[in-house]
Design a protein around this motif. Structure first.
Motif, PDB file in Angstrom:
ATOM      1  N   UNK A  47       0.826  -1.209   0.000  1.00 36.63           N
ATOM      2  CA  UNK A  47       0.000   0.000   0.000  1.00 36.63           C
ATOM      3  C   UNK A  47       0.861   1.260   0.000  1.00 36.63           C
ATOM      4  N   UNK A  48       1.961   1.243   0.729  1.00 38.07           N
ATOM      5  CA  UNK A  48       2.849   2.402   0.796  1.00 38.07           C
ATOM      6  C   UNK A  48       3.516   2.686  -0.553  1.00 38.07           C
ATOM      7  N   UNK A  49       3.581   1.672  -1.412  1.00 37.88           N
ATOM      8  CA  UNK A  49       4.225   1.834  -2.719  1.00 37.88           C
ATOM      9  C   UNK A  49       3.312   2.466  -3.757  1.00 37.88           C
ATOM     10  N   UNK A  50       2.041   2.664  -3.418  1.00 40.17           N
ATOM     11  CA  UNK A  50       1.121   3.304  -4.358  1.00 40.17           C
ATOM     12  C   UNK A  50       0.172   2.326  -5.012  1.00 40.17           C
ATOM     13  N   UNK A  51      -0.312   2.706  -6.188  1.00 37.28           N
ATOM     14  CA  UNK A  51      -1.348   1.920  -6.861  1.00 37.28           C
ATOM     15  C   UNK A  51      -0.821   1.014  -7.965  1.00 37.28           C
ATOM     16  N   UNK A  52       0.375   1.275  -8.463  1.00 34.39           N
ATOM     17  CA  UNK A  52       0.914   0.490  -9.569  1.00 34.39           C
ATOM     18  C   UNK A  52       1.329  -0.905  -9.068  1.00 34.39           C
ATOM     19  N   UNK A  53       0.735  -1.977  -9.624  1.00 30.03           N
ATOM     20  CA  UNK A  53       1.048  -3.327  -9.152  1.00 30.03           C
ATOM     21  C   UNK A  53       2.532  -3.682  -9.242  1.00 30.03           C
ATOM     22  N   UNK A  54       3.178  -3.213 -10.278  1.00 33.25           N
ATOM     23  CA  UNK A  54       4.622  -3.483 -10.430  1.00 33.25           C
ATOM     24  C   UNK A  54       5.398  -2.869  -9.264  1.00 33.25           C
ATOM     25  N   UNK A  55       5.109  -1.604  -8.969  1.00 37.72           N
ATOM     26  CA  UNK A  55       5.781  -0.932  -7.858  1.00 37.72           C
ATOM     27  C   UNK A  55       5.473  -1.627  -6.538  1.00 37.72           C
ATOM     28  N   UNK A  56       4.233  -2.060  -6.389  1.00 35.43           N
ATOM     29  CA  UNK A  56       3.812  -2.718  -5.145  1.00 35.43           C
ATOM     30  C   UNK A  56       4.574  -4.035  -4.937  1.00 35.43           C
TER      31      UNK A  56
ATOM     32  N   UNK B 142       0.332 -26.788   9.186  1.00 35.88           N
ATOM     33  CA  UNK B 142      -0.881 -26.299   8.511  1.00 35.88           C
ATOM     34  C   UNK B 142      -0.912 -24.774   8.517  1.00 35.88           C
ATOM     35  N   UNK B 143      -0.447 -24.174   9.589  1.00 31.05           N
ATOM     36  CA  UNK B 143      -0.443 -22.708   9.697  1.00 31.05           C
ATOM     37  C   UNK B 143       0.552 -22.098   8.714  1.00 31.05           C
ATOM     38  N   UNK B 144       1.739 -22.689   8.603  1.00 27.37           N
ATOM     39  CA  UNK B 144       2.727 -22.139   7.671  1.00 27.37           C
ATOM     40  C   UNK B 144       2.291 -22.356   6.223  1.00 27.37           C
ATOM     41  N   UNK B 145       1.661 -23.491   5.932  1.00 26.68           N
ATOM     42  CA  UNK B 145       1.149 -23.722   4.570  1.00 26.68           C
ATOM     43  C   UNK B 145       0.059 -22.706   4.221  1.00 26.68           C
ATOM     44  N   UNK B 146      -0.831 -22.469   5.159  1.00 25.22           N
ATOM     45  CA  UNK B 146      -1.911 -21.508   4.922  1.00 25.22           C
ATOM     46  C   UNK B 146      -1.342 -20.099   4.720  1.00 25.22           C
ATOM     47  N   UNK B 147      -0.345 -19.755   5.502  1.00 19.29           N
ATOM     48  CA  UNK B 147       0.297 -18.444   5.358  1.00 19.29           C
ATOM     49  C   UNK B 147       0.892 -18.287   3.958  1.00 19.29           C
ATOM     50  N   UNK B 148       1.601 -19.298   3.512  1.00 21.20           N
ATOM     51  CA  UNK B 148       2.197 -19.222   2.178  1.00 21.20           C
ATOM     52  C   UNK B 148       1.126 -19.117   1.092  1.00 21.20           C
ATOM     53  N   UNK B 149       0.005 -19.804   1.276  1.00 20.80           N
ATOM     54  CA  UNK B 149      -1.109 -19.686   0.320  1.00 20.80           C
ATOM     55  C   UNK B 149      -1.658 -18.258   0.299  1.00 20.80           C
ATOM     56  N   UNK B 150      -1.777 -17.657   1.464  1.00 20.63           N
ATOM     57  CA  UNK B 150      -2.295 -16.284   1.526  1.00 20.63           C
ATOM     58  C   UNK B 150      -1.322 -15.297   0.887  1.00 20.63           C
ATOM     59  N   UNK B 151      -0.027 -15.437   1.154  1.00 24.29           N
ATOM     60  CA  UNK B 151       0.961 -14.551   0.527  1.00 24.29           C
ATOM     61  C   UNK B 151       0.955 -14.775  -0.986  1.00 24.29           C
ATOM     62  N   UNK B 152       0.894 -16.029  -1.398  1.00 26.01           N
ATOM     63  CA  UNK B 152       0.803 -16.339  -2.832  1.00 26.01           C
ATOM     64  C   UNK B 152      -0.403 -15.621  -3.433  1.00 26.01           C
ATOM     65  N   UNK B 153      -1.520 -15.641  -2.720  1.00 24.06           N
ATOM     66  CA  UNK B 153      -2.723 -14.963  -3.194  1.00 24.06           C
ATOM     67  C   UNK B 153      -2.539 -13.461  -3.319  1.00 24.06           C
ATOM     68  N   UNK B 154      -1.857 -12.855  -2.358  1.00 31.97           N
ATOM     69  CA  UNK B 154      -1.577 -11.410  -2.447  1.00 31.97           C
ATOM     70  C   UNK B 154      -0.748 -11.103  -3.690  1.00 31.97           C
ATOM     71  N   UNK B 155       0.276 -11.913  -3.920  1.00 32.33           N
ATOM     72  CA  UNK B 155       1.141 -11.714  -5.081  1.00 32.33           C
ATOM     73  C   UNK B 155       0.366 -11.940  -6.369  1.00 32.33           C
ATOM     74  N   UNK B 156      -0.417 -13.002  -6.397  1.00 33.27           N
ATOM     75  CA  UNK B 156      -1.194 -13.333  -7.596  1.00 33.27           C
ATOM     76  C   UNK B 156      -2.191 -12.222  -7.935  1.00 33.27           C
ATOM     77  N   UNK B 157      -2.820 -11.662  -6.918  1.00 29.58           N
ATOM     78  CA  UNK B 157      -3.762 -10.554  -7.154  1.00 29.58           C
ATOM     79  C   UNK B 157      -3.070  -9.376  -7.836  1.00 29.58           C
ATOM     80  N   UNK B 158      -1.888  -9.038  -7.364  1.00 24.68           N
ATOM     81  CA  UNK B 158      -1.150  -7.920  -7.960  1.00 24.68           C
ATOM     82  C   UNK B 158      -0.721  -8.251  -9.384  1.00 24.68           C
TER      83      UNK B 158
END
Length: 189
Positions: free
Chosen positions: A75-84, A122-138
Motif C-alpha cells: 500500500x505504501x508503494x502506491x497503486x501500480x502493481x509493479x511498484x507494489x 498447517x499454519x505455515x502452509x496456509x500463510x504461504x497460500x495467503x501470501x501467494x494470493x496477495x502476489x497473484x492478485x497484484x
C-alpha cells in the motif's frame, strides 16, 4: 478504579514464545519460555494445552502480523502493481540487514517440527497460500499472462532472499531477487 496494565499470563506466554522461538528456534525449552514470561507451567496447559499449542498460536499470530506487513508495504508503494510487488524486495533488503534478523520463522519452524502432523505445518502452509494470493492478485492487476505461476516464482524469490539473508550475510540477496522479480514481471508470453 484501577486499570490493568500488565499483560495476563496468556499474552506474556505468547510474547515470550514469539521472541524466543524466532531467536532460538522452536526447539527452545518450555522452562525458558515460562521463566521469560514469568508464568507457571499450569498457565501453558490452561491456555494452549502444551508447547505444541503454544507454538501453533505463535505461528498463527506471526503470520497475521507478517501478512499485514506485506499489505502495508504494498500500500505504501502506491497503486501500480509493479511498484507494489517490487516494494516487497526493497523491504526485504532492509529486513534482512537488521541486527536481530534470524531468517524466515516459517521455514525454520517447518524444518524443526519433525512431526508432519504438528499443527504448525498447517499454519505455515496456509500463510504461504495467503501470501501467494496477495502476489497473484497484484500480478493479475498487472496483466501478467500467468499470474499464479509468477506468484509462485516471486514467493520462491522471497523464501530464497530470507534464507540467503541469514546464511550469507552481506551478499545482498534482496537486490538480486529484485532483479529476477523484474524479469518475472515483464514476462509477456
Amino acid at each position: 478504579m484501577s486499570t490493568r496494565t500488565t499483560p495476563g499470563p496468556r499474552e506474556r506466554l505468547l510474547e515470550a514464545a514469539q521472541k524466543l522461538t524466532y531467536s532460538h528456534g522452536v526447539g527452545i525449552g518450555v522452562d525458558t519460555i515460562l521463566k521469560t514470561a514469568n508464568v507457571a507451567r499450569r498457565s501453558l496447559y490452561e491456555h494452549f494445552g502444551g508447547k505444541d499449542g503454544l507454538i501453533a498460536e505463535v505461528l498463527r499470530r506471526s503470520t497475521a502480523e507478517d501478512e499485514a506487513r506485506y499489505l502495508q508495504t504494498m500500500q505504501a508503494a502506491g497503486d501500480d502493481p509493479r511498484d507494489r510487488l517490487l516494494a516487497i524486495f526493497d523491504r526485504l533488503a532492509e529486513y534482512i540487514t537488521a541486527p536481530d534478523f534470524r531468517g524466515c520463522r516459517y521455514l525454520a519452524a517447518d524444518l524443526a517440527l519433525a512431526d508432519p502432523e504438528h499443527p504448525g505445518h498447517a499454519i505455515t502452509r496456509d500463510y504461504r497460500r495467503r501470501v501467494h494470493g496477495l502476489l497473484e492478485d497484484e500480478l493479475t492487476k498487472l496483466g501478467h499472462p500467468r499470474p499464479a505461476h509468477a506468484a509462485g516464482q516471486l514467493l520462491l524469490l522471497i523464501d530464497g532472499t530470507m534464507a540467503a539473508g541469514v546464511t550469507r550475510p552481506g551478499t545482498h540477496p534482496a537486490a538480486s531477487a529484485r532483479e529476477l522479480a523484474e524479469q518475472i514481471l515483464t514476462t509477456r508470453h
